[in-house]
Write a protein that holds these residues in place. Structure first.
Motif, short mmCIF file in Angstrom:
data_model
loop_
_atom_site.label_atom_id
_atom_site.label_comp_id
_atom_site.label_asym_id
_atom_site.label_seq_id
_atom_site.Cartn_x
_atom_site.Cartn_y
_atom_site.Cartn_z
N VAL A 27 0.79 -1.17 0.18
CA VAL A 27 0.09 0.18 0.02
C VAL A 27 0.85 1.14 0.01
O VAL A 27 0.67 2.22 -0.79
CB VAL A 27 -0.89 0.20 1.30
CG1 VAL A 27 -1.71 1.39 1.30
CG2 VAL A 27 -1.91 -0.99 1.13
N LEU A 31 1.23 3.90 -3.20
CA LEU A 31 0.62 5.17 -2.88
C LEU A 31 1.62 6.55 -2.97
O LEU A 31 1.25 7.43 -3.03
CB LEU A 31 -0.45 5.36 -1.78
CG LEU A 31 -1.66 4.43 -1.88
CD1 LEU A 31 -2.38 4.67 -0.65
CD2 LEU A 31 -2.49 4.93 -3.09
N LEU A 34 1.52 9.47 -5.63
CA LEU A 34 0.22 10.36 -5.47
C LEU A 34 0.62 11.21 -4.31
O LEU A 34 0.43 12.53 -4.19
CB LEU A 34 -0.80 9.45 -5.26
CG LEU A 34 -1.51 8.77 -6.47
CD1 LEU A 34 -2.48 7.73 -6.40
CD2 LEU A 34 -1.98 9.75 -7.62
N GLN A 35 1.28 10.51 -2.95
CA GLN A 35 1.19 11.44 -1.83
C GLN A 35 2.24 12.50 -2.15
O GLN A 35 2.12 13.65 -2.04
CB GLN A 35 1.48 10.47 -0.62
CG GLN A 35 0.40 9.53 -0.44
CD GLN A 35 0.80 8.63 0.59
OE1 GLN A 35 2.17 8.48 0.83
NE2 GLN A 35 -0.11 7.86 1.23
#
Lengths: 230, 205
Positions: A27, A31, A34-35
């Motif tokens: 995870v 991600l 994007l973060q």
């Protein structure tokens, strides 16, 4: 196998922890891009709002490319050195000895005038403070400022993020004659001269933190500030 | 209990906040505005529902002696995933909620429902129980946030709803509503109204 035996309990814990670790790693890795994009766009948004250009986070990338004409890295002697100004982590630079610091400067062109934007980083009551301050091309008069914080008290210290506070810096001067004085943040509406602004009631330690942050950070740039604008 | 009772019971007569008085801490912290309250409600519902299902599936293989730690690990995993998702897709909300997302782990409703229900029941009823309790929590959060944001900031979901002319006539937003004590008072009032309408909840003298 006996469910309550020590061996079973031990094996169960090991397997569970491994499975959970793998899931969380996937995870987090998935991600991360994007973060990161969110954090970078917020930084662009903050830099732009110090020269009074307010855009949404999504628009900030294109607006940043339009208004910011140059990004450079300087050392404490004001000499330009190689490096990516946007990627510099100022918190880490401020921990180094003054001579080793790489300091980012952003140059913006707003309505035909050149503005110098300097990042600042300091400490408030509960945690870090940071902000951006923009100067006119005389490298003395403040054009705009923007501040943010990690964990100041809402309603008191946290008020530094509001325009009501940051706009008090507009038009103030950081040099008193030939001396770099930065801006003093004074209590009780006593701010009268060009180098002082009013503090936030109930947020004295945060206000003093802003003062110290500006003084410390602008001092690093002193040599650069004293160079005549090209 | 029927499945219907499992899902709908916690919305009113078996509500976690109003009747069991669980999860009060976060109800005070995130209800100054509607938007964070809504996101917190959805997040807690997702965590209670998913953790109840996962642990219900695992209920026959978990060694009893370490069950609380197993519950904690699973709940923490879900909370970290939600935190990461918010940071990627709802950055502003994640900044506002900041530490409270991490603190979902300590929300007594989640561990309470797992320990009291999921570990002794099949996955499907556990899912309904988790969703029901999460929604019951979300509803109370939204009711409290509605009054706090309306009276404290004059907005709802950040949109101004109090007409400007009222401010010209001397109306002012109530600053107390923004502060945590107002949430405590409002939760008290909600519990009072709820009990007045449901007489069977009142303890016998």
């Amino acid at each position: 196998m006996n469910k309550e035996s020590n061996t079973y309990t031990f094996l169960f814990s090991v397997v569970m922890v491994l499975v959970v670790a793998v899931v969380l790693t996937l995870v987090s890795t998935g991600l991360h891009p994007l973060q990161n994009a969110n954090v970078e766009n917020e930084k662009r948004q903050n830099i732009l709002s110090s020269v009074k250009i307010n855009v949404t986070r999504d628009e900030s990338k294109s607006a940043f490319d339009t208004y910011i004409t140059r990004q450079l890295v300087v050392n404490s002697r004001g000499e330009e050195i190689a490096g990516d100004a946007f990627a510099i982590d100022l918190a880490r630079e401020m921990k180094k000895a003054p001579a080793d610091r790489s300091l980012p400067v952003f140059i913006a062109r707003v309505d035909g005038a050149t503005k110098y934007i300097f990042p600042a980083r300091g400490a408030g009551l509960w945690g870090p403070l940071w902000g951006y301050i923009s100067l006119n091309d005389d490298k003395n008069t403040i054009f705009g400022a923007v501040f943010d914080h990690k964990s100041e008290t809402p309603g008191l210290g946290a008020e530094i993020t509001r325009e009501e506070f940051s706009s008090r810096f507009d038009g103030k001067k950081i040099f008193d004659g030939d001396r770099l004085v930065a801006i003093r943040v004074e209590k009780g509406g006593k701010a009268t001269c060009l180098h002082e602004v009013d503090a936030i009631s109930g947020g004295t330690i945060t206000s003093k933190g802003v003062e110290a942050m500006l003084r410390d950070n602008l001092t690093c740039y002193e040599s650069f500030l004293r160079q005549p604008a090209p | 209990m029927t499945n219907r009772q499992l899902l709908l019971g916690p919305l009113s007569k078996n509500n976690a906040i109003l009747v069991q008085i669980l999860g009060i801490c976060s109800a005070l912290a995130v209800t100054a505005k509607m938007e964070p309250a809504l996101v917190m409600g959805i997040s807690v519902t997702a965590v209670t529902a998913l953790s109840s299902v996962i642990l219900s599936f695992m209920r026959d293989i978990i060694p009893t002696r370490v069950r609380i730690i197993v519950q904690l690990v699973i709940v923490s995993m879900l909370v970290i995933i939600i935190d990461q998702l918010l940071k990627a897709f709802a950055y502003d909300v994640s900044k506002q909620l900041s530490v409270f997302v991490g603190l979902i782990i300590t929300n007594c409703i989640i561990m309470g429902r797992i320990e009291a229900f999921a570990l002794a029941n099949k996955p499907w009823p556990s899912l309904l129980d988790g969703i029901g309790n999460g929604l019951g929590y979300a509803i109370v959060l939204l009711v409290v946030a509605f009054f706090r944001e309306l009276l404290g900031s004059g907005t709802l979901f950040g949109i101004p709803v109090i007409p400007g002319i009222l401010y010209q006539w001397g109306y002012a937003n109530n600053g107390l509503m923004i502060l945590p004590p107002a949430a405590l008072i409002l939760v008290g009032i909600v519990i009072w109204i709820h009990r007045a309408r449901n007489k069977d909840l009142i303890e016998q003298q």
